[in-house]
Design an enzyme around this catalytic site. Structure first.
Site, mmCIF file in Angstrom:
data_model
loop_
_atom_site.group_PDB
_atom_site.id
_atom_site.type_symbol
_atom_site.label_atom_id
_atom_site.label_comp_id
_atom_site.label_asym_id
_atom_site.label_seq_id
_atom_site.Cartn_x
_atom_site.Cartn_y
_atom_site.Cartn_z
ATOM 1 C CB CYS A 74 -0.920 -0.026 1.216
ATOM 2 S SG CYS A 74 -1.801 1.508 1.522
ATOM 3 C CB CYS A 77 0.213 1.753 4.236
ATOM 4 S SG CYS A 77 -1.510 1.228 4.092
#
Length: 193
Positions: A74, A77
């Protein structure tokens, strides 16, 4: 003209130029080395997760919790990793920082419970474990900090239901558990009514 006579007109400028090139090369090499070391100081998501409070412990230790659903792939993230490390450093003695990797089917019940459809997905929980608010997608450090301060003070969170840039989760959560996961990016989305 004899062969053993030095040519003074070309030697001095050539030596000075070589010395300047050598000094510049050393300075550039040192700058590159220090730049690479500075960049590697940002912790990886795996490192953050390894040092996070275990979910089961956070449910029982009587401290408020910031639960983050994430995946190593991600980009949102990853972009928040440095801020999350700094927040953990500042608030870690008063708040549980829990990270649950959505690539691990062990967390499927929690993904369904908290309706995780995109990551990063943050859940703010009171000291008794009851969820208070959700934030989905990249969050500015200041918003997270404001919410953590309110969580500690047991006050209403100033930034509830925040939505920022996120990584979508593809597929169906329930069928994902039984399917063979050849593609590490094949994730489920929790659409539960």
């Amino acid at each position: 003209m004899p062969d053993n006579l030095p040519v003074t007109s070309d030697v001095a400028p050539s030596r000075a130029r070589n010395l300047i090139v050598a000094v510049a090369a050393v300075v550039l090499a040192a700058a590159m080395f220090l730049g690479i070391r500075t960049q590697s100081a940002v912790p990886s998501l795996s490192e953050l997760a390894a040092s996070a409070v275990p979910f089961e412990e956070a449910q029982a230790n009587g401290k408020p919790t910031l639960l983050e659903f994430y995946a190593n792939w991600c980009t949102s993230c990853q972009a928040m990793a440095a801020d999350m490390a700094e927040l953990r450093e500042s608030y870690g003695d008063r708040i549980n920082f829990v990270m649950l990797n959505i690539d691990n089917n062990k967390w499927l019940p929690e993904m369904l419970t908290y309706r995780v459809e995109g990551i990063p997905h943050f859940v703010y929980s009171a000291a008794d474990g009851s969820p208070i608010a959700v934030a989905i997608g990249e969050q500015p450090r200041q918003i997270l900090s404001d919410n953590l301060d309110a969580l500690i003070a047991q006050a209403p969170l100033p930034h509830q239901q925040n939505f920022g840039r996120l990584s979508a989760i593809e597929g169906d959560v329930v069928s994902r558990q039984s399917a063979v996961n050849d593609d590490p990016r094949a994730h489920g989305s929790a659409v539960v009514n």
